[in-house]
Scaffold this active site. Structure first.
Site, PDB file in Angstrom:
ATOM      1  N   ILE A  65      38.522  41.896  37.345  1.00  0.00           N
ATOM      2  CA  ILE A  65      39.765  41.484  37.983  1.00  0.00           C
ATOM      3  C   ILE A  65      39.507  40.263  38.852  1.00  0.00           C
ATOM      4  CG2 ILE A  65      41.505  42.224  39.691  1.00  0.00           C
ATOM      5  CD1 ILE A  65      40.552  45.167  38.871  1.00  0.00           C
ATOM      6  N   CYS A  66      40.440  39.299  38.809  1.00  0.00           N
ATOM      7  CA  CYS A  66      40.424  38.209  39.791  1.00  0.00           C
ATOM      8  C   CYS A  66      41.868  37.886  40.124  1.00  0.00           C
ATOM      9  CB  CYS A  66      39.634  36.997  39.294  1.00  0.00           C
ATOM     10  SG  CYS A  66      40.414  36.098  37.949  1.00  0.00           S
ATOM     11  N   ARG A  67      42.125  36.691  40.644  1.00  0.00           N
ATOM     12  CA  ARG A  67      43.476  36.362  41.072  1.00  0.00           C
ATOM     13  C   ARG A  67      44.412  36.170  39.890  1.00  0.00           C
ATOM     14  NH1 ARG A  67      46.832  32.021  42.449  1.00  0.00           N
ATOM     15  NH2 ARG A  67      45.438  30.642  41.324  1.00  0.00           N
ATOM     16  N   SER A  69      43.090  35.897  36.375  1.00  0.00           N
ATOM     17  CA  SER A  69      42.326  36.355  35.198  1.00  0.00           C
ATOM     18  C   SER A  69      41.452  35.266  34.574  1.00  0.00           C
ATOM     19  CB  SER A  69      43.196  37.048  34.134  1.00  0.00           C
ATOM     20  OG  SER A  69      44.000  36.139  33.415  1.00  0.00           O
ATOM     21  N   MET A  93      45.462  39.652  39.887  1.00  0.00           N
ATOM     22  CA  MET A  93      46.161  40.253  41.026  1.00  0.00           C
ATOM     23  C   MET A  93      47.539  39.634  41.229  1.00  0.00           C
ATOM     24  SD  MET A  93      44.380  42.790  41.995  1.00  0.00           S
ATOM     25  CE  MET A  93      45.057  43.269  43.604  1.00  0.00           C
TER      26      MET A  93
END
Length: 101
Positions: A65-67, A69, A93
């Site tokens: 997961i990141c901000r 993708s 996110m």
């Protein structure tokens, strides 16, 4: 380049709500995670992944997961090349509507 398996934010939310035990790894920077992360996710910054390969088990699948993708996809590519089972949370996110802590 191999395709990276993905999961949508909605699929992930449903699985967590159903009580599935998933291995989530948030690869954002400290200040980003401070604004909220998925409660069961562990935090290993993207740049710290190579030094933390011992944490990962090749027999288990990890969801990254990141901000947005993008970074998590880079991490997935790297780990997949090392023989790990990975899945990228598409939308990151920015699209997550579930709980955060």
């Amino acid at each position: 380049m191999r395709d990276i398996p993905t999961i949508t934010t909605e699929e992930l939310k449903r699985k967590l709500e159903a009580g599935e035990k998933l291995l989530l790894v948030d690869v954002r920077e400290d200040e980003e995670v401070a604004s909220g992360k998925i409660p069961t996710a562990i935090h290993i910054k993207m740049g710290d992944i190579p030094a933390n390969l011992d944490y990962f088990d090749k027999n288990k699948e990890y969801i990254f997961i990141c901000r947005s993708s993008y970074r998590s996809e880079r991490v997935c590519e790297y780990l997949q090349e090392q023989g790990y089972k990975v899945r990228n949370m598409v939308g990151g996110m920015l699209e997550w509507s579930g709980d955060v802590e």
